[in-house]
Design a protein around this motif. Structure first.
Motif, short mmCIF file in Angstrom:
data_model
loop_
_atom_site.label_atom_id
_atom_site.label_comp_id
_atom_site.label_asym_id
_atom_site.label_seq_id
_atom_site.Cartn_x
_atom_site.Cartn_y
_atom_site.Cartn_z
N ASP A 199 0.83 -1.21 0.00
CA ASP A 199 0.00 0.00 0.00
C ASP A 199 0.86 1.26 0.00
N ILE A 200 1.94 1.22 0.76
CA ILE A 200 2.85 2.38 0.79
C ILE A 200 3.46 2.61 -0.59
N ALA A 201 3.90 1.52 -1.22
CA ALA A 201 4.51 1.63 -2.55
C ALA A 201 3.51 2.17 -3.57
N THR A 202 2.24 1.74 -3.44
CA THR A 202 1.20 2.21 -4.36
C THR A 202 0.97 3.70 -4.19
N ASP A 207 1.71 9.27 -6.31
CA ASP A 207 2.18 10.65 -6.20
C ASP A 207 3.03 11.07 -7.41
N LYS A 208 3.58 10.10 -8.11
CA LYS A 208 4.42 10.41 -9.26
C LYS A 208 3.62 10.62 -10.54
N LEU A 209 2.33 10.25 -10.52
CA LEU A 209 1.49 10.40 -11.71
C LEU A 209 1.14 11.87 -11.93
N PRO A 210 0.91 12.26 -13.20
CA PRO A 210 0.38 13.59 -13.48
C PRO A 210 -0.99 13.75 -12.82
N ASP A 211 -1.38 14.99 -12.55
CA ASP A 211 -2.63 15.24 -11.81
C ASP A 211 -3.84 14.58 -12.44
N ARG A 212 -3.99 14.67 -13.76
CA ARG A 212 -5.19 14.13 -14.40
C ARG A 212 -5.23 12.61 -14.31
N GLU A 213 -4.08 11.94 -14.55
CA GLU A 213 -4.04 10.49 -14.45
C GLU A 213 -4.30 10.02 -13.02
N ARG A 214 -3.74 10.76 -12.06
CA ARG A 214 -3.96 10.40 -10.66
C ARG A 214 -5.44 10.55 -10.31
N ARG A 215 -6.07 11.58 -10.82
CA ARG A 215 -7.49 11.80 -10.59
C ARG A 215 -8.33 10.67 -11.19
N ILE A 217 -7.40 7.51 -11.82
CA ILE A 217 -7.19 6.28 -11.03
C ILE A 217 -7.96 6.35 -9.72
N SER A 218 -7.97 7.52 -9.10
CA SER A 218 -8.68 7.69 -7.84
C SER A 218 -10.17 7.49 -8.03
N LEU A 219 -10.72 8.10 -9.07
CA LEU A 219 -12.16 7.98 -9.33
C LEU A 219 -12.54 6.55 -9.71
N ARG A 220 -11.70 5.90 -10.49
CA ARG A 220 -12.02 4.56 -11.00
C ARG A 220 -11.85 3.49 -9.92
N TYR A 221 -10.74 3.52 -9.17
CA TYR A 221 -10.40 2.40 -8.31
C TYR A 221 -10.60 2.67 -6.82
N LYS A 246 -5.07 3.36 -18.88
CA LYS A 246 -4.10 2.31 -19.22
C LYS A 246 -2.68 2.82 -19.06
N SER A 247 -2.45 4.05 -19.48
CA SER A 247 -1.12 4.64 -19.36
C SER A 247 -0.72 4.79 -17.89
N ALA A 248 -1.70 5.23 -17.06
CA ALA A 248 -1.43 5.42 -15.64
C ALA A 248 -1.12 4.08 -14.95
N ILE A 249 -1.88 3.05 -15.30
CA ILE A 249 -1.65 1.73 -14.71
C ILE A 249 -0.27 1.20 -15.07
N ARG A 250 0.12 1.43 -16.33
CA ARG A 250 1.44 0.99 -16.76
C ARG A 250 2.54 1.72 -15.96
N GLN A 251 2.36 3.02 -15.74
CA GLN A 251 3.35 3.79 -14.96
C GLN A 251 3.41 3.32 -13.49
N LEU A 252 2.23 3.00 -12.94
CA LEU A 252 2.20 2.51 -11.57
C LEU A 252 2.95 1.20 -11.42
N ARG A 253 2.73 0.29 -12.38
CA ARG A 253 3.41 -1.01 -12.32
C ARG A 253 4.92 -0.84 -12.43
N GLU A 254 5.35 0.04 -13.32
CA GLU A 254 6.77 0.27 -13.49
C GLU A 254 7.39 0.87 -12.23
N SER A 255 6.65 1.79 -11.58
CA SER A 255 7.20 2.42 -10.36
C SER A 255 7.28 1.44 -9.20
N ILE A 256 6.25 0.58 -9.08
CA ILE A 256 6.22 -0.38 -7.98
C ILE A 256 7.25 -1.49 -8.16
N GLU A 257 7.39 -1.95 -9.41
CA GLU A 257 8.34 -3.03 -9.68
C GLU A 257 9.77 -2.53 -9.67
#
Length: 257
Positions: A199-202, A207-215, A217-221, A246-257
């Motif tokens: 959860d901490i890593a997520t 926090d590294k995502l652009p504002d719109r992508e972060r918004r 992901i927040s609304l969707r998940y 899809k772009s945001a999810i890909r960036q999240l996976r790359e940051s976590i891994e």
């Protein structure tokens, strides 16, 4: 030589001490209306009140106020104590004094309990005290309920209602310079250490995502909204929402891994 300890302006080294026999003799005179005996007996037992008041230090109450309330409990114990019993006065007085202080703290608490429930709880406490005094053992809720002729659950509810609330930050014990608090002893079965770190890593990746992508992901998940609802809220097409998601999810996976 007596140790000088001053609490609430009272020097305990100047307080008289009485033997059990002297206490009973003074108490009988005090109960018969002897004012001098009454005053001397109260003075001799102030050390007992002060020792009990110290248990409640740290509460949002003035020590002087707690001392005065404790003295009220002491005087009530004096009036009700039966000298015919083969019992030390302090054994009888301690729960009376503590009960008076706790009643004062509860009545001034923001956590309100109905008067009828408090009265039932105080009656249960008195019955419990009588049972324990007579049997020299801890009284059960079943025994208290039987004496009061009420259901066991009513006794449980009443005693729980007047129980002092516990803060998660209350100290349990001290180990050197470290203080162990209540919250340190509580586990949450919903989260293990691996899930917690994930959860901490997520959150850090979010926090590294652009504002719109972060918004998005927040609304969707986190709020569970559909892509159509997200598109209407943000003001872009559903196709754009899908692509950015899809772009945001890909960036999240790359940051976590």
């Amino acid at each position: 030589m007596k140790t000088r300890v001053e609490i609430t302006g009272i020097d305990t080294s100047g307080l008289p001490t009485l033997t059990h026999e002297e206490s009973m003799e003074l108490l009988e005179k005090a109960q018969s209306g002897d004012k001098a005996a009454h005053e001397r007996f109260v003075t001799a037992n102030l050390r007992l009140v002060l020792s009990l008041v110290q248990r409640f230090y740290g509460r949002k109450a003035c020590a002087d106020d707690l001392f005065q309330v404790g003295c009220v409990g002491l005087i009530k114990a004096m009036k009700n104590f039966n000298t015919a019993y083969n019992l030390r006065f302090s054994t009888y007085a301690v729960p009376m004094i503590i009960g008076e202080i706790r009643r004062y703290l509860r009545d001034g608490s923001a956590l309100r309990v109905s008067r009828s429930l408090r009265d039932r709880a105080y009656k249960a406490l008195q019955v419990r005290h009588d049972i324990e005094t007579a049997g020299s053992r801890e009284a059960t809720c079943e025994e208290i309920a039987a004496c009061m002729d009420i259901p066991v659950r009513d006794v449980t509810y009443a005693l729980d209602a007047i129980a002092d609330p516990v803060s998660l930050y209350d100290p349990i014990y001290h180990d050197g310079d470290e203080t162990v608090m209540v919250m340190d002893q509580i586990a949450d079965s919903r989260y293990d250490s691996e899930r917690w770190l994930s959860d901490i890593a997520t959150r850090e990746a979010m926090d590294k995502l652009p504002d719109r992508e972060r918004r998005i992901i927040s609304l969707r998940y986190y709020e569970g909204k559909t892509q159509m609802e997200v598109s209407e809220e943000i003001g872009i097409s559903q196709a754009q929402v899908s692509r950015l998601e899809k772009s945001a999810i890909r960036q999240l996976r790359e940051s976590i891994e």
